[in-house]
Design a protein around this motif. Structure first.
Motif, PDB file in Angstrom:
ATOM      1  N   LEU A 194      10.466   0.167  -6.966  1.00  0.00           N
ATOM      2  CA  LEU A 194       9.754  -0.284  -5.797  1.00  0.00           C
ATOM      3  C   LEU A 194      10.777  -0.679  -4.652  1.00  0.00           C
ATOM      4  CD1 LEU A 194       7.790  -3.586  -6.740  1.00  0.00           C
ATOM      5  CD2 LEU A 194       6.483  -0.951  -6.716  1.00  0.00           C
ATOM      6  N   LEU A 195      10.382   0.736  -3.991  1.00  0.00           N
ATOM      7  CA  LEU A 195      10.476   0.844  -2.717  1.00  0.00           C
ATOM      8  C   LEU A 195       9.844   0.550  -1.394  1.00  0.00           C
ATOM      9  CD1 LEU A 195      11.924   3.795  -3.801  1.00  0.00           C
ATOM     10  CD2 LEU A 195      13.850   3.294  -2.681  1.00  0.00           C
ATOM     11  N   LEU A 196      10.129  -0.903  -0.523  1.00  0.00           N
ATOM     12  CA  LEU A 196       9.538  -1.603   0.685  1.00  0.00           C
ATOM     13  C   LEU A 196       9.377  -0.968   1.891  1.00  0.00           C
ATOM     14  CD1 LEU A 196       8.954  -4.974  -1.640  1.00  0.00           C
ATOM     15  CD2 LEU A 196       7.292  -3.017  -1.219  1.00  0.00           C
ATOM     16  N   SER A 197       8.982  -0.494   2.041  1.00  0.00           N
ATOM     17  CA  SER A 197       8.911   0.215   3.577  1.00  0.00           C
ATOM     18  C   SER A 197       8.859  -0.994   4.958  1.00  0.00           C
ATOM     19  CB  SER A 197       8.109   1.451   4.096  1.00  0.00           C
ATOM     20  OG  SER A 197       8.627   2.405   3.271  1.00  0.00           O
ATOM     21  N   PRO A 198       9.482  -1.139   6.179  1.00  0.00           N
ATOM     22  CA  PRO A 198       9.514  -2.218   6.535  1.00  0.00           C
ATOM     23  C   PRO A 198       8.453  -1.760   7.496  1.00  0.00           C
ATOM     24  CG  PRO A 198      11.294  -0.657   7.336  1.00  0.00           C
ATOM     25  CD  PRO A 198      10.711  -0.207   5.965  1.00  0.00           C
ATOM     26  N   VAL A 199       6.701  -2.131   6.986  1.00  0.00           N
ATOM     27  CA  VAL A 199       5.801  -1.779   7.582  1.00  0.00           C
ATOM     28  C   VAL A 199       4.503  -2.467   6.626  1.00  0.00           C
ATOM     29  CG1 VAL A 199       5.038   0.644   6.586  1.00  0.00           C
ATOM     30  CG2 VAL A 199       4.576   0.083   9.382  1.00  0.00           C
ATOM     31  N   ILE A 200       3.580  -3.183   7.738  1.00  0.00           N
ATOM     32  CA  ILE A 200       2.450  -3.945   7.604  1.00  0.00           C
ATOM     33  C   ILE A 200       1.587  -2.649   7.980  1.00  0.00           C
ATOM     34  CG2 ILE A 200       0.754  -5.251   7.363  1.00  0.00           C
ATOM     35  CD1 ILE A 200       3.294  -7.624   7.941  1.00  0.00           C
ATOM     36  N   VAL A 201       0.543  -2.012   6.948  1.00  0.00           N
ATOM     37  CA  VAL A 201      -0.239  -0.661   7.027  1.00  0.00           C
ATOM     38  C   VAL A 201      -1.715  -1.548   7.472  1.00  0.00           C
ATOM     39  CG1 VAL A 201       1.101   1.105   6.694  1.00  0.00           C
ATOM     40  CG2 VAL A 201      -0.676   0.163   4.981  1.00  0.00           C
ATOM     41  N   GLY A 202      -1.978  -2.969   6.147  1.00  0.00           N
ATOM     42  CA  GLY A 202      -3.013  -4.005   6.453  1.00  0.00           C
ATOM     43  C   GLY A 202      -4.372  -3.241   5.775  1.00  0.00           C
ATOM     44  N   GLY A 203      -3.763  -2.479   4.983  1.00  0.00           N
ATOM     45  CA  GLY A 203      -4.786  -1.811   3.570  1.00  0.00           C
ATOM     46  C   GLY A 203      -4.675  -0.181   3.697  1.00  0.00           C
TER      47      GLY A 203
ATOM     48  N   TYR B  23       1.082  -1.188   0.159  1.00  0.00           N
ATOM     49  CA  TYR B  23       0.454  -0.145  -0.100  1.00  0.00           C
ATOM     50  C   TYR B  23       0.944   1.073   0.298  1.00  0.00           C
ATOM     51  CZ  TYR B  23      -3.388  -3.208   0.719  1.00  0.00           C
ATOM     52  OH  TYR B  23      -4.330  -4.427   1.118  1.00  0.00           O
ATOM     53  N   ILE B  24       0.412   2.238  -0.969  1.00  0.00           N
ATOM     54  CA  ILE B  24       1.441   3.481  -1.099  1.00  0.00           C
ATOM     55  C   ILE B  24       0.590   4.768   0.930  1.00  0.00           C
ATOM     56  CG2 ILE B  24       1.736   3.557  -3.107  1.00  0.00           C
ATOM     57  CD1 ILE B  24      -0.819   5.850  -3.459  1.00  0.00           C
ATOM     58  N   ASN B  25      -0.632   4.266   0.880  1.00  0.00           N
ATOM     59  CA  ASN B  25      -1.309   4.971   2.278  1.00  0.00           C
ATOM     60  C   ASN B  25      -2.104   4.151   3.065  1.00  0.00           C
ATOM     61  OD1 ASN B  25      -3.092   4.644   0.786  1.00  0.00           O
ATOM     62  ND2 ASN B  25      -3.147   7.070   0.225  1.00  0.00           N
ATOM     63  N   ASP B  26      -1.980   4.312   4.089  1.00  0.00           N
ATOM     64  CA  ASP B  26      -3.004   3.490   5.180  1.00  0.00           C
ATOM     65  C   ASP B  26      -4.634   3.387   4.745  1.00  0.00           C
ATOM     66  OD1 ASP B  26      -3.348   5.820   6.828  1.00  0.00           O
ATOM     67  OD2 ASP B  26      -1.865   5.272   8.144  1.00  0.00           O
ATOM     68  N   GLU B  27      -5.179   3.383   5.749  1.00  0.00           N
ATOM     69  CA  GLU B  27      -6.173   2.994   5.540  1.00  0.00           C
ATOM     70  C   GLU B  27      -7.487   4.861   5.870  1.00  0.00           C
ATOM     71  OE1 GLU B  27      -8.583  -1.155   5.942  1.00  0.00           O
ATOM     72  OE2 GLU B  27      -7.961  -0.720   7.504  1.00  0.00           O
TER      73      GLU B  27
ATOM     74  N   ARG C  21      -3.022   7.699   5.510  1.00  0.00           N
ATOM     75  CA  ARG C  21      -1.672   8.713   5.873  1.00  0.00           C
ATOM     76  C   ARG C  21      -0.443   7.685   5.405  1.00  0.00           C
ATOM     77  NH1 ARG C  21      -4.125   7.594  10.949  1.00  0.00           N
ATOM     78  NH2 ARG C  21      -2.679   5.390  10.924  1.00  0.00           N
ATOM     79  N   PHE C  22       0.531   8.415   5.358  1.00  0.00           N
ATOM     80  CA  PHE C  22       2.097   7.886   4.388  1.00  0.00           C
ATOM     81  C   PHE C  22       3.102   8.205   4.787  1.00  0.00           C
ATOM     82  CE2 PHE C  22       0.461  11.341   1.858  1.00  0.00           C
ATOM     83  CZ  PHE C  22       0.977  12.331   1.679  1.00  0.00           C
ATOM     84  N   ASP C  23       2.825   8.780   6.474  1.00  0.00           N
ATOM     85  CA  ASP C  23       3.957   9.179   7.147  1.00  0.00           C
ATOM     86  C   ASP C  23       5.228   7.498   7.606  1.00  0.00           C
ATOM     87  OD1 ASP C  23       1.987   8.581   8.646  1.00  0.00           O
ATOM     88  OD2 ASP C  23       2.919   8.429  10.823  1.00  0.00           O
ATOM     89  N   TRP C  24       4.781   6.816   7.606  1.00  0.00           N
ATOM     90  CA  TRP C  24       5.656   5.998   7.525  1.00  0.00           C
ATOM     91  C   TRP C  24       6.526   5.814   6.272  1.00  0.00           C
ATOM     92  CZ3 TRP C  24       4.499   2.809   3.532  1.00  0.00           C
ATOM     93  CH2 TRP C  24       3.443   2.643   2.591  1.00  0.00           C
ATOM     94  N   SER C  25       6.038   6.785   5.227  1.00  0.00           N
ATOM     95  CA  SER C  25       6.924   5.931   4.004  1.00  0.00           C
ATOM     96  C   SER C  25       7.710   7.235   3.806  1.00  0.00           C
ATOM     97  CB  SER C  25       5.806   5.931   2.969  1.00  0.00           C
ATOM     98  OG  SER C  25       5.454   7.333   2.868  1.00  0.00           O
ATOM     99  N   ALA C  26       8.304   8.319   4.945  1.00  0.00           N
ATOM    100  CA  ALA C  26       9.377   9.208   4.521  1.00  0.00           C
ATOM    101  C   ALA C  26      10.523   8.762   5.006  1.00  0.00           C
ATOM    102  CB  ALA C  26       8.848  10.407   5.249  1.00  0.00           C
ATOM    103  N   PRO C  27      11.293   8.678   3.439  1.00  0.00           N
ATOM    104  CA  PRO C  27      12.539   8.311   3.250  1.00  0.00           C
ATOM    105  C   PRO C  27      13.536   8.906   4.090  1.00  0.00           C
ATOM    106  CG  PRO C  27      12.331   9.660   1.626  1.00  0.00           C
ATOM    107  CD  PRO C  27      10.673   9.369   1.831  1.00  0.00           C
TER     108      PRO C  27
END
Length: 186
Positions: free
Chosen positions: A143-152, A15-19, A22-28
């Motif tokens: 693809l840049l895969l962030s180490p997080v699972i957001v669930g949707g 996912y590029i953002n969560d439900e 939010r996409f703060d978890w993807s900030a490089p």
């Protein structure tokens, strides 16, 4: 002829953002951001959907921020130097330089743009990228895969697109991000 490159920063579950959007978890972090800057150096044109363009407009004035980070300043210069085409039925005018608005995404027009371009192009935003992926226009997928699972949330890659890919590059970063690059086999 330029290549059309689709680059997505995504959670490990795609996912590029969560439900909540939010996409703060993807900030490089600095290491990943510097790497992305190097990936973007050959880009001459960005193709955006409206929502991603509204996020990316920050880079138009990022250099005016107090005490700008050198890596961010580098990216701002890259972004400002490139052309931008924004596909939107709601935007009447662009609010950044070197930007034009197109009301509809036309596969043939983008194909002609690629053929006439001396530099590479990127396509951003999952909805817009889905049209290009399904239409067979994308040459590379990064693809840049962030180490997080957001669930949707909003999926990075679309349903209904079948592409055979060849891994061309990979990299691990200290913060746990994994980079994967693929060439689309035609």
């Amino acid at each position: 002829m330029g290549k059309l490159i689709c680059t997505q920063i995504a959670s490990l579950d795609g996912y590029i953002n969560d439900e909540q959007g939010r996409f703060d978890w993807s900030a490089p972090d600095a290491e990943v951001h510097a790497f992305v800057n190097d990936l973007e150096r050959p880009i001459g044109t960005y193709l955006y959907g409206r929502r991603l363009y509204e996020v990316m407009r920050y880079w138009e004035t990022a250099h005016e921020q107090p005490d700008p980070d050198p890596i961010e300043l580098d990216y701002a210069r890259l972004w400002q130097a490139a052309d931008k085409i924004v596909y939107s039925t709601t935007l009447a005018a662009a609010s950044s330089a070197r930007t034009r608005i197109e009301k509809a995404f036309d596969l043939d027009a983008v194909r002609r743009l690629k053929e006439s371009s001396d530099s590479d192009l990127t396509i951003g935003g999952p909805t817009l990228a889905a049209h290009a992926l399904r239409g067979g226009l994308v040459d590379e997928l990064r693809l840049l895969l962030s180490p997080v699972i957001v669930g949707g949330g909003t999926r990075a890659l679309p349903d209904g697109a079948r592409l055979d890919l060849e891994l061309t590059d990979e990299r691990r970063f200290a913060n746990g991000v994994a980079y994967l690059a693929y060439r689309v086999r035609n």
